[in-house]
Design an enzyme around this catalytic site. Structure first.
Site, PDB file in Angstrom:
ATOM      1  CG  ASP A 194     -18.863  -5.795   5.347  1.00  0.00           C
ATOM      2  OD1 ASP A 194     -18.691  -6.878   4.736  1.00  0.00           O
ATOM      3  OD2 ASP A 194     -17.995  -4.904   5.392  1.00  0.00           O
ATOM      4  CB  ILE A 195     -21.601  -8.866   1.481  1.00  0.00           C
ATOM      5  CG1 ILE A 195     -22.493  -9.955   0.919  1.00  0.00           C
ATOM      6  CG2 ILE A 195     -20.200  -8.945   0.927  1.00  0.00           C
ATOM      7  CD1 ILE A 195     -23.956  -9.704   1.051  1.00  0.00           C
ATOM      8  CG  HIS A 211     -16.426   1.816   3.078  1.00  0.00           C
ATOM      9  ND1 HIS A 211     -15.620   1.942   1.969  1.00  0.00           N
ATOM     10  CD2 HIS A 211     -15.913   0.794   3.794  1.00  0.00           C
ATOM     11  CE1 HIS A 211     -14.676   1.017   2.004  1.00  0.00           C
ATOM     12  NE2 HIS A 211     -14.825   0.302   3.115  1.00  0.00           N
ATOM     13  CG  HIS A 221     -15.794  -1.081   8.150  1.00  0.00           C
ATOM     14  ND1 HIS A 221     -16.084  -2.303   7.578  1.00  0.00           N
ATOM     15  CD2 HIS A 221     -14.860  -0.510   7.347  1.00  0.00           C
ATOM     16  CE1 HIS A 221     -15.353  -2.469   6.487  1.00  0.00           C
ATOM     17  NE2 HIS A 221     -14.598  -1.389   6.318  1.00  0.00           N
TER      18      HIS A 221
HETATM   19  P1  AMP Z   1     -12.415  -1.918   3.012  1.00  0.00           P
HETATM   20  O1  AMP Z   1     -12.428  -1.196   1.683  1.00  0.00           O
HETATM   21  O2  AMP Z   1     -11.064  -2.529   3.310  1.00  0.00           O
HETATM   22  O3  AMP Z   1     -12.914  -1.057   4.143  1.00  0.00           O
HETATM   23  O4  AMP Z   1     -13.406  -3.160   2.899  1.00  0.00           O
HETATM   24  C1  AMP Z   1     -14.566  -3.110   2.115  1.00  0.00           C
HETATM   25  C2  AMP Z   1     -15.686  -3.817   2.827  1.00  0.00           C
HETATM   26  O5  AMP Z   1     -16.793  -3.850   1.934  1.00  0.00           O
HETATM   27  C3  AMP Z   1     -15.397  -5.271   3.235  1.00  0.00           C
HETATM   28  O6  AMP Z   1     -15.684  -5.441   4.609  1.00  0.00           O
HETATM   29  C4  AMP Z   1     -16.342  -6.083   2.337  1.00  0.00           C
HETATM   30  O7  AMP Z   1     -16.846  -7.233   2.972  1.00  0.00           O
HETATM   31  C5  AMP Z   1     -17.434  -5.085   2.034  1.00  0.00           C
HETATM   32  N1  AMP Z   1     -18.127  -5.308   0.753  1.00  0.00           N
HETATM   33  C6  AMP Z   1     -17.557  -5.473  -0.454  1.00  0.00           C
HETATM   34  N2  AMP Z   1     -18.501  -5.627  -1.411  1.00  0.00           N
HETATM   35  C7  AMP Z   1     -19.701  -5.547  -0.759  1.00  0.00           C
HETATM   36  C8  AMP Z   1     -21.062  -5.635  -1.185  1.00  0.00           C
HETATM   37  N3  AMP Z   1     -21.381  -5.821  -2.471  1.00  0.00           N
HETATM   38  N4  AMP Z   1     -22.038  -5.513  -0.259  1.00  0.00           N
HETATM   39  C9  AMP Z   1     -21.720  -5.325   1.041  1.00  0.00           C
HETATM   40  N5  AMP Z   1     -20.458  -5.228   1.507  1.00  0.00           N
HETATM   41  C10 AMP Z   1     -19.455  -5.350   0.617  1.00  0.00           C
END
Ligand code: AMP
Length: 130
Positions: free
Chosen positions: A29-30, A93, A95
């Site tokens: 996660d970025i 996704h 986490h």
């Molecule tokens: P959520 O949809 O609420 O579960 O959150 C999406 C997650 O994706 C967040 O924790 C972001 O930090 C992560 N995220 C968004 N874009 C990217 C990316 N390009 N690479 C890695 N993680 C990402």
């Protein structure tokens, strides 16, 4: 519609990949809650994780289990917390978050900012434990 995660799958934008097979991908996660915070996705784009067909859903969680065990071997922590949120990116996704307390998986807390080198090192270390 192509999500940002589908762009990662297609190689159109970079990610710190941890694990990959034909159907699933894990990458850091970025904006991590903790070092080693990893996302596990099906390559096939589905918004709601509970809309995924049963076999793929089971395989996704088996893939996540392998990744979680590799994170546990890499990052000092008590447990690997698991969460599904999906409010930001409409591509299912999971986490996986190294945790020592409940606060470590509080998504409202400030995120870590890591250097490119740190991300690269963490992803390589987790990969090597798979
Ligand atoms: P959520 O949809 O609420 O579960 O959150 C999406 C997650 O994706 C967040 O924790 C972001 O930090 C992560 N995220 C968004 N874009 C990217 C990316 N390009 N690479 C890695 N993680 C990402």
């Amino acid at each position: 519609m192509s999500t940002i995660f589908s762009k990662i799958v297609a190689g159109e934008i970079p990610a710190y990949k941890v694990a990959e097979d034909e159907n699933f991908l894990a990458f850091l996660d970025i904006n991590p809650l903790a070092k080693g915070h990893t996302l596990v996705i099906p390559k096939k784009e589905t918004d709601n994780i509970f809309d995924i067909e049963d076999n793929e859903y089971q395989q996704l969680f088996l893939f996540a289990k392998k990744v979680a065990n590799a994170i546990k071997k890499t990052v000092p922590c008590e447990k690997i917390g698991i969460a599904v949120v999906g409010l930001e990116v409409a591509h299912a996704h999971i986490h996986l978050v190294p945790i020592n307390s409940i606060y470590d998986i509080d998504f409202s807390k400030p995120k870590l900012s890591l250097s490119a080198n740190e991300f690269a090192l963490i992803s390589e270390r987790i990969s090597s434990k798979l």
